[in-house]
Write an enzyme that holds these catalytic residues in place. Structure first.
Site, PDB file in Angstrom:
ATOM      1  CG  ASP A  22       9.154  48.044 -11.638  1.00  0.00           C
ATOM      2  OD1 ASP A  22      10.127  47.313 -11.370  1.00  0.00           O
ATOM      3  OD2 ASP A  22       8.545  48.022 -12.730  1.00  0.00           O
TER       4      ASP A  22
ATOM      5  CD  GLU B 233       5.538  46.006 -11.083  1.00  0.00           C
ATOM      6  OE1 GLU B 233       6.031  46.597 -10.097  1.00  0.00           O
ATOM      7  OE2 GLU B 233       5.113  46.598 -12.088  1.00  0.00           O
TER       8      GLU B 233
ATOM      9  CE1 TYR C 168     -13.409  38.436 -31.259  1.00  0.00           C
ATOM     10  CE2 TYR C 168     -12.362  37.119 -29.548  1.00  0.00           C
ATOM     11  CZ  TYR C 168     -12.285  38.084 -30.536  1.00  0.00           C
ATOM     12  OH  TYR C 168     -11.097  38.696 -30.793  1.00  0.00           O
TER      13      TYR C 168
END
Lengths: 378, 673
Positions: free
Chosen positions: A261, A209, A110
């Site tokens: 996974d 995970e 920003y």
């Protein structure tokens, strides 16, 4: 090479040190000024951060940036803009140093609104440029007073540590007994001056995970029963998470297994934990844990345990094919697992183990896998 | 058999003249009155076509007012007024209330209306659907007052029935106004009176057209020129177009004494030499009385007329719009969509088919507010009349679709059909006899000669489009560089110098290295003298070394004849439309200006000029092209040497190949922290 980050404190003797840390940024500006003076098109040479340009470092056991260089030149619009941004950033860093301030990466994005044509169009753009500056100056972004927001990764288990909090007070607590169900949330700074390890009863670390699986293991009492530390990676792990894991592994001599996974993206999570990520290959020696081992879910687990699976998407297939040309995956084990996944066209989540009941993962799957890996003895 | 009639007698009892009302009912579609939406368009079209033809014949600038107002549910009043020559009282009933009556059917020249069906069909339609008479006001300049005639068509006799005839004072010297009440519905959109008038305004830039819509909206298309197009001359028929019957009747009607005299005076293109040829080949003496030839002789005569080389038909019978007015008309009507490019219009020399001369004209407009994802807008015109229907059945559409526009920078599915892109194409076919597919005159029939001309002219405008598009892409690339040198580099230099604690150095050398082009920018500038158009060419040497430039200009021929330039060119070739200059040595970042002035009538724009430079590689030119080899210009020695040197310079500046760090392939995927 890259030095350890200088401590975040306000002691006057360290301000000099910090000024020293900023000197390379000024050197960059002098270099471009000289090019302008000589009537040369401004340019900088940077090591390429591509998968083709990482090499394995025997001594450290990690993949680091190679020697291939690219040129960022003001001849083209993109290059000219990145050069302009580089000096807007250097200017801003030096201003912060003068005022003894720090900024989050998001705030920086920003701040750039005020940089006219130098403004960033996405946070990816600003993050890439900071990494470029790390490489060019051989410093860490913390040296430039830039840090990420806390990202919420956490640890649960019998680990006692001492943390110096925001107010400068030192607190000692145990990550199993003294914290809530969410565990101990990692701060972005996990260096020694912030966190000291006091002692641990754990025998190994299991890095996970997904938050759901961390909760499952905690609820089933897996950490206490098996003397394990549960580290929640929260997807692709942040730098602080990887650094924290490396410190646990090296300082407490705890073995590390990674439980994710069973899909191509999870393989990359493991690679960035164990081998070093491509984007941060310039600091792999500082972030990667070469001793970490992949536990699963492996493509062969999907078959062995007959797990509920999803079909690979087109992106999945492309990701797997890219991994076949990724130098980090060029071992016989990885190649055969990746080829198996491509052949079967299947992927599975960690939580698919719940097919056999809530206790299956802690009573059957993990014990079997961990004893195969020699971490647990049955 | 007594009392019984023969079949012939039975049939004879049924045989009678077909009334025009019946004819109309059966041919509504052909006449353009098959539905209420179309009826108002056809009425406006017929009245406006007549008005424009009349004004042109009288050599006045047309002022056309079309008023459409509501007269009850499903009823509209349509009034079309003009400032034409007016119609003498005696002829008013015949012109408006007798089908197949007109002045132009027999004239062998280009005109809008021909058969004399149009406006009387509208009168008939009005009477049939609303039973209201048509009111015509007309004033000829010789008379003090206007005649106001109300009339209907006697559908049994195909004859006018005048209901009233009065004199009225009119506030204008001359003109005609026709007012009809008919069953009709008004909308704006495709195939509407609005569309028709807008397109009419494009190809009739000398007309001022005002439309008042039923809701009170007033639209004005101002004229873009005050030149009335020349009246096409009536020319005798050309033997190439003749058929046997017509040849016979023309010979019979001839008042000339001999065949030879008749052929050379009453037919076009027959030279004395051709005449001798015709007589020799056809075994005629030439002294025959023209009406003495009979069938075999006639056939032989026609055959040799088609064999013998004759002068081509004269183009004087045609009134093409011309490149300048096509451009003005397009600009005038499409100005609000701000197209980025008007291709120089193409107006081909006249050609012949079947004895009738014809001309193909094409204009193309690109960009601006035109939709980029839609098929090209095709505006078809025949003899300055917009063709709004049957686009798919028209030979013009076929020719446009048969061109592979992909080669010229537009998208086109499979390389045929209307291309996709922000493009508008105007195609005008002018001929003494336009071959329409039907009496409705909505589509041009296929014809090999016309197709050939269409294709050739389409290729010319398409090439202009391709040139424009490639120049634009080079300009975009250069635009990126201008952004670097004008914005990014100064900011970068300021930051880097401040951090280094030094003043900002002179950036000239860096700028020329980044740009590495000689830039030519032509802009329209305010003319010093009223009535002129003035252009400035700014030449900037954004290359790191001094340059002597040999500059060549190619411009429209008319413009070349009247060019005034400062500095004066070192040479000109008015025949080829060329001028050239040797510019003084330009140092890096040096700039020089050329001022060009043309008389007003030329309306020369930057896009009409092509700039060429000798001795500089294409990669180092912006806004100009390398001098084509076929110009066969002998260059000064210095330029030749410079050109030979530039190759070496280019090779040196390449240096070692560099990997672009910010190129697309350089970065790791972002799925890793």
């Amino acid at each position: 090479m890259v030095r350890k980050p200088t401590p975040r404190s306000t002691k006057s003797s360290e301000i000099v040190l910090r000024a020293e840390a900023l000197r390379p940024t000024i050197d960059l500006a002098k270099q471009v000024y000289q090019q302008l003076l000589d009537g040369e098109i401004p340019r900088m040479r940077l090591p390429l951060r591509t998968k083709q340009n990482i090499t394995f470092q025997m001594r450290e056991g990690v993949w680091r940036l190679g020697r291939a260089m690219g040129t960022r030149s003001a001849r083209k619009q993109d290059g000219a803009l990145m050069l302009l941004r580089t000096f807007c950033l250097v200017d801003f860093i030096n201003e912060m140093a003068a005022e003894n301030k720090t900024s989050t990466l998001r705030e920086l994005y920003y701040i750039s609104e005020g940089w006219k044509d130098g403004k960033f169009h996405s946070e990816d753009e600003s993050n890439l440029l900071i990494e470029d500056l790390e490489v060019l100056c051989e410093r860490l972004r913390e040296d430039f007073r830039l840090h990420p927001e806390e990202n919420g990764a956490s640890v649960i288990g019998d680990l006692t540590l001492r943390e110096r909090n925001r107010k400068g007070l030192v607190k000692t607590f145990n990550c199993r007994d003294d914290v809530g169900d969410g565990g101990y949330a990692l701060p972005f700074n996990v260096e020694k001056e912030k966190i000291e390890f006091v002692k641990t009863g754990a025998k190994f670390i299991i890095a996970i995970e997904c938050g759901g699986m961390v909760d499952r293991l905690a609820e089933n009492g897996f950490d206490e029963e098996n003397e394990a530390l549960l580290l929640h990676l929260k997807g692709q792990p942040a730098r602080s998470t990887r650094r924290f894991l490396k410190r646990l592994n090296e300082e407490l001599k705890l073995p590390v297994v990674v439980f994710t996974d069973g899909d191509p993206w999870s393989f990359r999570i493991f690679a960035s934990v164990a081998y070093g990520a491509i984007k941060t290959a310039h600091i792999s020696h500082y972030l990667a844990t070469p001793a970490a081992e992949f536990l699963g879910v492996t493509p062969s687990d999907i078959e062995t345990y007959d797990l509920p699976s999803d079909k690979l998407t087109e992106q999945d297939v492309r990701a797997l094919q890219a991994e076949l040309t990724d130098p980090r995956f060029q071992t016989a084990e990885w190649r055969s697992e990746i080829e198996l996944m491509l052949k079967n066209g299947k992927k599975a989540e960690q939580q698919s183990l719940a097919k056999y009941g809530l206790n299956y993962v802690t009573e059957k799957y993990l014990p079997e896998k961990l004893s195969d890996m020699g971490i647990l003895t049955r | 058999m007594p009392g019984a009639q023969s079949l012939a007698q039975q049939l004879a009892a049924k045989q009678r003249e077909i009334s025009v009302a019946e004819f109309f009912e059966r041919n509504r579609q052909i006449l353009g009155f098959d539905n209420p939406l179309r009826a108002v368009l056809t009425t406006v079209k017929e009245a406006v076509d007549n008005a424009l033809d009349a004004c042109e014949e009288a050599r006045v600038l047309p002022e056309i007012l079309v008023e459409i107002s509501k007269e009850g549910p499903d009823r509209l009043k349509v009034a079309v007024g003009d400032n034409g020559p007016g119609i003498v009282k005696k002829q008013i009933p015949n012109v408006f209330a007798r089908l197949l009556y007109g002045s132009r059917f027999h004239a062998n020249r280009q005109s809008r209306g021909q058969q004399g069906i149009g406006i009387s069909a509208a009168v008939l339609y009005a009477a049939l659907t609303t039973a209201r008479p048509t009111r015509i006001t007309s004033k000829v300049p010789e008379e003090e007052a206007a005649h106001v005639v109300e009339l209907l068509i006697d559908t049994q006799k195909n004859a006018p029935r005048v209901l009233s005839d009065e004199l009225e004072l009119w506030d204008r010297p001359q003109g005609t106004r026709v007012e009809l009440v008919l069953k009709a519905r008004y909308t704006r959109g495709r195939q509407s009176p609005f569309d028709y008038l807008k397109n009419t305004a494009i190809v009739n830039p000398h007309a001022r057209i005002v439309l008042l819509e039923p809701d009170g909206t007033r639209i004005t298309w101002e004229r873009a020129t005050t030149e009335v197009p020349p009246v096409p001359k009536e020319v005798p028929p050309h033997p190439y177009g003749l058929e046997l019957g017509e040849l016979g009747s023309r010979l019979k009607a001839s008042s000339r004494a001999t065949l030879g005299e008749t052929l050379s005076k009453e037919f076009a293109g027959v030279t004395p030499r051709a005449l001798r040829d015709i007589f020799a080949r056809g075994h005629f003496s030439g002294k025959e009385a023209p009406d003495s030839l009979h069938s075999e002789d006639l056939e032989r005569l026609l055959a040799v007329l088609h064999e013998v080389p004759l002068l081509p038909p004269s183009a004087e019978s045609l009134s093409p719009i011309g490149p300048l007015l096509i451009k003005r008309g397009l600009r005038n009507v499409l100005g609000e969509i701000r197209p980025e490019f008007f291709a120089p219009p193409v107006s081909r020399p006249p050609k012949v088919r079947g004895g009738n001369p014809f001309v193909v004209e094409i204009g193309l407009v690109y960009g601006g507010g035109l939709p980029a994802d839609q098929p090209m807008q095709l505006l078809r015109f025949a003899n300055r009349v917009p063709l709004l229907f049957q686009q798919g059945a028209c030979a013009i559409t076929t020719a446009v679709g048969n061109l592979d526009w992909r080669r010229y920078g537009l998208d086109q599915k499979g390389g045929s059909g209307l291309p996709i892109g922000p493009c508008l194409l105007l195609v005008h076919l002018a001929s003494t006899k336009v071959p329409f597919t039907s009496e409705a005159k909505e589509a041009v029939a296929e014809d090999p000669e016309i197709d050939k001309e269409l294709t050739l002219s389409l290729q010319v405008v398409a090439r202009h489009l391709r040139t424009h598009l490639s120049r634009r892409s080079r300009r975009d690339m250069a635009g990126e560089k201008f952004l670097i040198i004008q914005r990014i580099l100064p900011q970068l230099a300021e930051k880097a110098s401040r951090l280094a604690g030094k003043p900002v150095p002179d950036l000239t050398a860096v700028i020329t290295k980044i740009m590495d082009v000689v830039a030519f920018e032509a802009t329209a500038v305010a003319a010093a003298n009223a009535g002129e158009s003035a252009l400035a060419l700014e030449v900037t040497n954004y290359t790191p070394r001094p340059r002597v430039l040999e500059l060549f200009l190619e411009m429209p021929l008319e413009a070349a004849a009247s060019l005034h330039a400062e500095p004066a060119p070192d040479g000109t070739d008015a025949e080829l439309g060329r001028a050239w200059w040797t510019l003084e040595k330009l140092p890096p970042s040096g700039r020089v200006k050329l001022l060009l002035r043309f008389p007003k009538a030329q309306e020369v724009e930057p896009g009409d000029l092509d700039w060429f430079v000798a001795g500089v590689d294409e990669a180092h030119l912006l806004g100009a092209e390398p001098l084509p080899g076929d110009w066969e210009v002998r260059l000064p020695r210095a330029i030749v040497e410079a050109a030979e040197g530039s190759g070496a310079e280019a090779a040196m500046s390449e240096g070692e190949p560099e990997v672009d760090y910010d190129g697309a392939e350089a970065h790791a995927s972002l799925d890793e922290e």
